[in-house]
Design a protein around this motif. Structure first.
Motif, PDB file in Angstrom:
ATOM      1  N   LEU A  73       0.708  -1.158  -0.131  1.00 23.43           N
ATOM      2  CA  LEU A  73       0.043   0.022   0.022  1.00 23.43           C
ATOM      3  C   LEU A  73       0.848   1.408  -0.033  1.00 23.43           C
ATOM      4  O   LEU A  73       1.811   1.411   0.853  1.00 23.43           O
ATOM      5  CB  LEU A  73      -0.912   0.054   1.104  1.00 23.43           C
ATOM      6  N   GLN A  74       0.610   2.033  -1.043  1.00 23.83           N
ATOM      7  CA  GLN A  74       1.191   3.382  -1.048  1.00 23.83           C
ATOM      8  C   GLN A  74       0.460   4.435  -1.307  1.00 23.83           C
ATOM      9  O   GLN A  74      -0.592   4.115  -1.790  1.00 23.83           O
ATOM     10  CB  GLN A  74       2.266   3.419  -2.228  1.00 23.83           C
ATOM     11  N   GLY A  75       0.628   5.600  -0.796  1.00 20.13           N
ATOM     12  CA  GLY A  75      -0.135   6.802  -0.908  1.00 20.13           C
ATOM     13  C   GLY A  75       0.187   7.867   0.006  1.00 20.13           C
ATOM     14  O   GLY A  75       0.965   7.613   1.100  1.00 20.13           O
ATOM     15  N   MET A  76      -0.239   9.156  -0.357  1.00 18.26           N
ATOM     16  CA  MET A  76       0.020  10.308   0.389  1.00 18.26           C
ATOM     17  C   MET A  76      -0.347  10.152   2.033  1.00 18.26           C
ATOM     18  O   MET A  76      -1.360   9.377   2.195  1.00 18.26           O
ATOM     19  CB  MET A  76      -0.534  11.533  -0.065  1.00 18.26           C
ATOM     20  N   ASP A  77      -0.022  10.902   2.683  1.00 20.96           N
ATOM     21  CA  ASP A  77      -0.635  10.818   4.118  1.00 20.96           C
ATOM     22  C   ASP A  77      -2.184  11.169   3.960  1.00 20.96           C
ATOM     23  O   ASP A  77      -2.520  11.865   3.571  1.00 20.96           O
ATOM     24  CB  ASP A  77      -0.061  11.956   5.282  1.00 20.96           C
ATOM     25  N   THR A  78      -2.775  10.209   4.979  1.00 22.31           N
ATOM     26  CA  THR A  78      -4.257  10.378   5.098  1.00 22.31           C
ATOM     27  C   THR A  78      -4.926   9.675   3.944  1.00 22.31           C
ATOM     28  O   THR A  78      -6.204   9.876   3.661  1.00 22.31           O
ATOM     29  CB  THR A  78      -4.897  11.628   5.271  1.00 22.31           C
ATOM     30  N   SER A  79      -4.134   9.054   3.027  1.00 21.22           N
ATOM     31  CA  SER A  79      -4.934   8.459   1.721  1.00 21.22           C
ATOM     32  C   SER A  79      -5.832   7.149   2.105  1.00 21.22           C
ATOM     33  O   SER A  79      -6.327   6.792   1.357  1.00 21.22           O
ATOM     34  CB  SER A  79      -3.837   8.129   0.900  1.00 21.22           C
ATOM     35  N   ILE A 174       2.242 -10.507  -5.953  1.00 26.70           N
ATOM     36  CA  ILE A 174       2.459  -9.195  -5.512  1.00 26.70           C
ATOM     37  C   ILE A 174       1.219  -8.129  -6.085  1.00 26.70           C
ATOM     38  O   ILE A 174       0.886  -8.692  -7.192  1.00 26.70           O
ATOM     39  CB  ILE A 174       3.562  -8.629  -5.921  1.00 26.70           C
ATOM     40  N   VAL A 175       0.714  -7.588  -5.121  1.00 25.43           N
ATOM     41  CA  VAL A 175      -0.545  -6.772  -5.627  1.00 25.43           C
ATOM     42  C   VAL A 175      -0.007  -5.277  -4.963  1.00 25.43           C
ATOM     43  O   VAL A 175      -0.037  -5.002  -3.801  1.00 25.43           O
ATOM     44  CB  VAL A 175      -1.882  -7.073  -4.864  1.00 25.43           C
ATOM     45  N   LYS A 176       0.124  -4.365  -5.911  1.00 25.08           N
ATOM     46  CA  LYS A 176       0.598  -3.094  -5.128  1.00 25.08           C
ATOM     47  C   LYS A 176      -0.712  -2.108  -5.789  1.00 25.08           C
ATOM     48  O   LYS A 176      -1.053  -2.014  -6.661  1.00 25.08           O
ATOM     49  CB  LYS A 176       1.723  -2.782  -6.306  1.00 25.08           C
ATOM     50  N   VAL A 177      -0.892  -1.148  -4.689  1.00 27.57           N
ATOM     51  CA  VAL A 177      -2.268  -0.577  -4.772  1.00 27.57           C
ATOM     52  C   VAL A 177      -1.589   1.084  -4.164  1.00 27.57           C
ATOM     53  O   VAL A 177      -0.793   1.124  -3.235  1.00 27.57           O
ATOM     54  CB  VAL A 177      -3.253  -0.946  -3.595  1.00 27.57           C
ATOM     55  N   MET A 178      -1.677   1.826  -5.072  1.00 32.80           N
ATOM     56  CA  MET A 178      -1.668   3.341  -4.805  1.00 32.80           C
ATOM     57  C   MET A 178      -2.887   3.930  -4.484  1.00 32.80           C
ATOM     58  O   MET A 178      -3.863   3.963  -5.308  1.00 32.80           O
ATOM     59  CB  MET A 178      -0.789   4.202  -5.931  1.00 32.80           C
ATOM     60  N   LEU A 179      -3.231   4.430  -3.245  1.00 36.05           N
ATOM     61  CA  LEU A 179      -4.252   5.111  -2.966  1.00 36.05           C
ATOM     62  C   LEU A 179      -4.072   6.595  -3.233  1.00 36.05           C
ATOM     63  O   LEU A 179      -3.423   7.241  -2.991  1.00 36.05           O
ATOM     64  CB  LEU A 179      -4.773   4.996  -1.562  1.00 36.05           C
ATOM     65  N   ALA A 180      -5.026   7.065  -4.174  1.00 35.49           N
ATOM     66  CA  ALA A 180      -4.571   8.291  -4.795  1.00 35.49           C
ATOM     67  C   ALA A 180      -6.151   9.429  -4.315  1.00 35.49           C
ATOM     68  O   ALA A 180      -6.987   9.183  -4.452  1.00 35.49           O
ATOM     69  CB  ALA A 180      -4.774   8.567  -6.425  1.00 35.49           C
ATOM     70  N   ILE A 181      -5.475  10.323  -3.455  1.00 35.02           N
ATOM     71  CA  ILE A 181      -6.428  11.298  -3.172  1.00 35.02           C
ATOM     72  C   ILE A 181      -5.976  12.696  -3.636  1.00 35.02           C
ATOM     73  O   ILE A 181      -4.976  13.147  -4.102  1.00 35.02           O
ATOM     74  CB  ILE A 181      -6.396  11.541  -1.585  1.00 35.02           C
ATOM     75  N   SER A 182      -7.035  13.767  -3.389  1.00 30.84           N
ATOM     76  CA  SER A 182      -6.561  15.020  -3.893  1.00 30.84           C
ATOM     77  C   SER A 182      -6.252  15.788  -2.892  1.00 30.84           C
ATOM     78  O   SER A 182      -6.287  15.601  -1.652  1.00 30.84           O
ATOM     79  CB  SER A 182      -8.049  15.785  -4.458  1.00 30.84           C
ATOM     80  N   PRO A 183      -5.393  16.837  -3.086  1.00 32.09           N
ATOM     81  CA  PRO A 183      -5.310  17.832  -1.941  1.00 32.09           C
ATOM     82  C   PRO A 183      -5.970  18.405  -1.145  1.00 32.09           C
ATOM     83  O   PRO A 183      -5.992  18.536   0.266  1.00 32.09           O
ATOM     84  CB  PRO A 183      -3.922  18.787  -2.706  1.00 32.09           C
TER      85      PRO A 183
END
Lengths: 282, 282
Positions: A73-79, A174-183
């Motif tokens: 799991l990857q993503g910006m803080d609070t994603s 392997i499952v790679k997930v990027m959680l994408a949020i807006s600013p």
């Protein structure tokens, strides 16, 4: 798949060459036509199936099998990475799960190659490993904060691909997930943390630095996706402004991955009837 | 506590000097007057509370605290250790949980002191560690199967008490649970595993050996309880012929333990209003 899905998230969310992160609507729900309440019901309805699939993996590992699953799991803080762990990974037996978060490397970790701490945390056969952040930090924060010279982190893309190909060949799916949020969504979530004293421990003023460099992080994510989404370890980019969608989508990706392993219940390596007689004295 | 409990399981199930394992009714539900359905509802009703308490522990660990919790599960085969992990431990965020099962020691483990593998698996600050079997195997199977000379395993009682006192002093709250079933109940559960092909992997003909030595194991458990139930690491003996009671009881013991830590949400170490202004540009 049910009527609410027009396209499986394994297809609709999979990163494709040419995809642009800055063109993604982080409030969208690709492939899903339902609403929040239906999404929760749908996810809950798949709990038994997910649990069954995970137990097959565990049984496989206990009987000599080599397969395992690694959810990154990857993503910006609070994603919402933590929420995925709690609400999606939390749907299966904790006995078969190994969660690991990767923060700033410790001095010991820093004394080693960047993949050293990752290798040590890989799931054993039969387990579902979950990484909250991962080796990808070495092409994200390391790049944006200029913690290493460019030649060094640039080399990581190939090193990561080789590493993932190696562990995939050894049996790890392997499952790679990027959680994408807006600013804008991040702003709301950060303010909400400030509003709630029980969430203050999750707020770190230093995180604002990453927020100030949003554009640079997006560029780093874009290149990460372009360079490391491979056939054996594809990236899925999940619009995550709506937490309920992200959780539903990741639970479907996990289910899809586990089902793809096509694991049967291990057959008895003993004579069932003989055991029955031994037990019942018949 | 609710009306259905006449006495808290932390009291009614706690091992006391003079208690006899062979006098325990494994179908009983000490301190609890409700039935199965009510027990399930009661346990589900405490999920949020248990989850909240576990998150406080996690937050505590993330902010420099040293406390952790270690739940040790022991019991004969089919006594329901795995079910406790799935249904009780599974109620909290997997991020804060470290589960570890201890089977027959590996050659590497055997080359070390019996506590070596245990120390390596202890929960870090903030975590809930769960041991499915533990160092107690070294005074149970090791004793009954005569894997070591008596002088060697007999020394373990004091070694275990010293070890547990040491980790308790370092901040780990220890909860030791023995799940007690009757041989009749075990027979039913073993036959049920034979009846269901998806459970065959959990059946090991070698387990029948322990069943044949039921009395010897009970004696070993009795002495374990007598010798290692201490103030810092008491044993709770849970009648476990009724799975729903065992799960309810252990969830209450866990809640009781976590609540006993009396952890507050960590206070902000930053100026909340200043952060709000920085975020909102106000």
């Amino acid at each position: 798949m049910t009527a609410a899905w027009t396209e499986h998230p394994a297809t609709s969310l999979r990163w494709r060459p040419g995809d642009r992160l800055d063109a993604l609507d982080t409030r969208s729900t690709p492939g899903y036509t339902g609403r929040k309440r239906a999404a929760k019901v749908l996810r809950a309805g798949h709990a038994d199936d997910l649990s069954d699939l995970q137990e097959r993996l565990f049984a496989h590992g206990r009987t000599g099998g080599v397969r395992s699953v690694l959810l990154i799991l990857q993503g910006m803080d609070t994603s919402g990475k933590g929420g995925i762990v709690r609400h999606v990974v939390g749907m299966v037996d904790p006995q078969g799960v190994r969660c690991r978060g990767f923060g700033r490397p410790t001095p010991e970790e820093q004394a080693h190659d960047f993949l050293w701490r990752i290798r040590r945390a890989l799931p054993s056969p039969g387990l579902l490993g979950v990484f909250d952040r991962s080796h990808y930090e070495d092409v994200l924060v390391v790049r944006v904060e200029e913690l290493q010279p460019e030649a060094s982190w640039r080399a990581h893309y190939d090193e990561i691909n080789a590493f993932e190909a190696e562990i995939a060949a050894a049996g790890t799916e392997i499952v790679k997930v990027m959680l994408a949020i807006s600013p804008e969504e991040q702003l709301e979530r950060l303010v909400s943390r400030l509003d709630r004293p029980e969430k203050h421990w999750r707020y770190d003023p230093a995180d604002l630095r990453a927020r100030e460099r949003w554009g640079e992080y997006q560029a780093a994510y874009q290149e990460m996706l372009d360079r490391t989404s491979t056939d054996v370890a594809p990236w899925y980019v999940v619009p995550a402004d709506r937490k309920w969608f992200a959780r539903l989508a990741v639970s479907e990706l996990l289910r899809h991955t586990l089902r793809g392993l096509d694991l049967r219940w291990p057959a008895a390596d003993f004579d069932v009837e003989r055991q029955r007689r031994l037990l019942t004295g018949g």
